[in-house]
Scaffold this active site. Structure first.
Site, PDB file in Angstrom:
ATOM      1  N   ASP A 182      -3.378  -8.805  -7.353  1.00 17.14           N
ATOM      2  CA  ASP A 182      -3.160  -9.132  -5.823  1.00 17.14           C
ATOM      3  C   ASP A 182      -3.991 -10.171  -5.382  1.00 17.14           C
ATOM      4  OD1 ASP A 182      -2.283  -8.789  -3.320  1.00 17.14           O
ATOM      5  OD2 ASP A 182      -3.671  -7.191  -2.745  1.00 17.14           O
ATOM      6  N   SER A 227      -6.803  -1.457  -0.812  1.00 19.57           N
ATOM      7  CA  SER A 227      -6.139  -0.915  -1.904  1.00 19.57           C
ATOM      8  C   SER A 227      -7.342  -0.077  -2.796  1.00 19.57           C
ATOM      9  CB  SER A 227      -5.739  -1.990  -3.053  1.00 19.57           C
ATOM     10  OG  SER A 227      -6.709  -3.056  -3.163  1.00 19.57           O
ATOM     11  N   HIS A 254      -8.159  -7.618  -7.845  1.00 16.84           N
ATOM     12  CA  HIS A 254      -8.417  -8.256  -6.732  1.00 16.84           C
ATOM     13  C   HIS A 254      -8.544  -7.211  -5.352  1.00 16.84           C
ATOM     14  CE1 HIS A 254      -5.830 -10.793  -9.188  1.00 16.84           C
ATOM     15  NE2 HIS A 254      -6.598 -11.827  -8.732  1.00 16.84           N
ATOM     16  N   HIS A 292       0.800  -1.188  -0.216  1.00 15.52           N
ATOM     17  CA  HIS A 292      -0.107  -0.066   0.054  1.00 15.52           C
ATOM     18  C   HIS A 292       0.874   1.195  -0.025  1.00 15.52           C
ATOM     19  CE1 HIS A 292      -3.432  -2.513   1.606  1.00 15.52           C
ATOM     20  NE2 HIS A 292      -3.371  -2.674   0.339  1.00 15.52           N
ATOM     21  N   GLU A 299     -13.762  -7.597  -7.693  1.00 13.11           N
ATOM     22  CA  GLU A 299     -14.082  -8.583  -6.606  1.00 13.11           C
ATOM     23  C   GLU A 299     -14.897  -9.988  -6.831  1.00 13.11           C
ATOM     24  OE1 GLU A 299     -12.199  -9.265  -3.707  1.00 13.11           O
ATOM     25  OE2 GLU A 299     -13.278 -11.048  -3.603  1.00 13.11           O
TER      26      GLU A 299
END
Ligand SMILES: C[S@@+](CC[C@H](N)C(=O)[O-])C[C@H]1O[C@@H](n2cnc3c(N)ncnc32)[C@H](O)[C@@H]1O
Length: 283
Positions: A165, A101, A41, A18, A119
C-alpha cells in the site's frame, strides 16, 4: 518521503481498502492453522479525525463520514469485521478515531497469529511502535517495503497475507510494486497479496494494471471504486485493489459490496465500481 497518511485517513480509498482487508483477514482466521500478515506500508495504525492533518483536507468526510447509516443486510454482513474495528476505537459511537491497516488486521488475529508491521518513515514508525507497545502479536519493522518482502517471505506458518500500500509518490512506483509482487509471489506462491492503487488518470490505471498483468501471475482479482469522473484535474477520483489468490467467497461478496459503496460514496451520482479478473482465476 513527503506522504503522510494522517491527511488522508478514512477517505473513500481507505474505506474500500479496509473493508476488503478486514474481510480477507477474517477469512484467514476461519481455519485452525496460524497465519502471518506483512503490512509492508503500515502507517500509524490509528488516526485522530479531529487532528489538524485530517481537518485540513476533510477527506474523511467523503469516506467514513458517509458510512454511519446502515446498508442493506447483505452489505452489512460483508462489513462486519470493518465495522468491528471502527467500533473498537469508538466505543461510545461517533467517529473520532479511524483504524489504519495494522489496527484492522490486529482486530481479526488470534493469539497465535502474527502481524509484521513495516514502515519506512522514522517518525511514523516510532508512533506505530508506541501505539502497539505491549501488543505481542505485532512486530514493528523499520525498513523499505521491498526489503521487508524479501526478508520476511515465505512466512514460517506457510499461510498468510501481504498488503502492499505505497503512497505512489515516485514515478517508478509502478515498477517497484510489480517487482515486490513478483519477488513476493515467487517466495510465497500460495500467499494472499493485496495491492492498493490510486485512480488518478486512465493512463495511470492502464499502465499500472498492465504492468502487473505482464508479470504472468494468475488468479488476480481486480476491484475498483470511483467516486467521480476520472480526468487529470480530478485528483484521486477512485482507487482499486488487486488481490492475488483471493479467498474463495470474496468475489461474490465484492459483487454485493462494491455497488453499495459506489452508491453511498459517489459524488453527485457519479459513483461506479468494477469487479473483474485481471488474470484468470484458479480452476
Ligand atoms: C498509504 S500509507 C499506508 C496506509 C496504511 N497501509 C493503512 O491502510 O492504514 C503509505 C505508508 O508507506 C510509508 N512508506 C513510503 N515509502 C515506503 C517504503 N519504501 N517502504 C515502507 N514504507 C514506506 C509511508 O510513510 C506511509 O506511512
Amino acid at each position: 518521503m513527503n506522504y503522510r497518511h494522517a491527511y488522508h485517513a478514512g477517505n473513500h480509498a481507505d474505506v474500500l481498502k479496509h473493508a476488503v482487508l478486514a474481510r480477507v483477514v477474517h477469512y484467514l482466521a476461519q481455519k485452525d492453522k496460524a497465519f502471518a500478515v506483512l503490512d509492508a506500508h503500515a502507517g500509524l495504525g490509528v488516526y485522530d479525525l479531529q487532528a489538524i492533518e485530517a481537518a485540513k483536507t476533510g477527506e474523511w468526510q467523503g469516506g467514513i463520514g458517509l458510512m454511519q447509516a446502515p446498508f442493506a443486510a447483505g452489505v452489512e454482513e460483508v462489513l462486519v469485521p470493518y465495522r468491528r474495528a471502527l467500533g473498537r476505537l469508538n466505543p461510545d459511537g461517533g467517529m473520532r478515531f479511524y483504524p489504519g491497516s495494522p489496527e484492522i488486521i490486529l482486530g481479526e488475529l488470534r493469539a497465535g497469529d502474527r502481524l509484521l508491521a513495516n514502515e519506512l518513515h522514522t517518525q511514523d514508525f516510532e508512533t506505530l511502535k508506541l501505539n502497539y507497545a505491549g501488543e505481542k502479536r505485532l512486530l514493528a519493522l523499520l525498513s523499505d517495503a521491498g526489503q521487508a518482502v524479501k526478508a520476511q517471505l515465505p512466512f514460517r506458518e506457510r499461510r498468510g497475507l501481504v498488503l502492499i500500500d505505497p503512497p505512489y509518490e515516485g514515478r517508478d512506483e509502478t515498477q517497484l510494486v510489480a517487482r515486490m509482487l513478483a519477488q513476493g509471489a515467487e517466495r510465497f506462491p500460495t500467499g494472499l497479496f493485496i495491492i492498493w492503487y490510486p485512480v488518478t488518470t486512465e493512463e495511470f490505471v492502464i499502465q499500472f494494471t498492465g504492468a502487473i498483468k505482464a508479470l504472468g501471475i494468475g488468479n488476480i482479482s481486480r476491484a475498483e471504486l470511483r467516486v467521480k469522473n476520472t480526468h487529470a484535474a480530478s485528483g484521486l477520483s477512485g482507487s482499486g485493489l488487486l488481490i492475488l489468490n483471493p479467498p474463495f467467497n470474496l468475489h461474490g461478496e465484492l459483487e454485493i459490496l462494491l455497488p453499495a459503496l459506489a452508491g453511498r460514496l459517489g459524488v453527485e451520482n457519479l459513483g461506479r465500481s468494477q469487479l473483474s479478473w485481471l488474470t484468470p482465476p484458479k480452476g
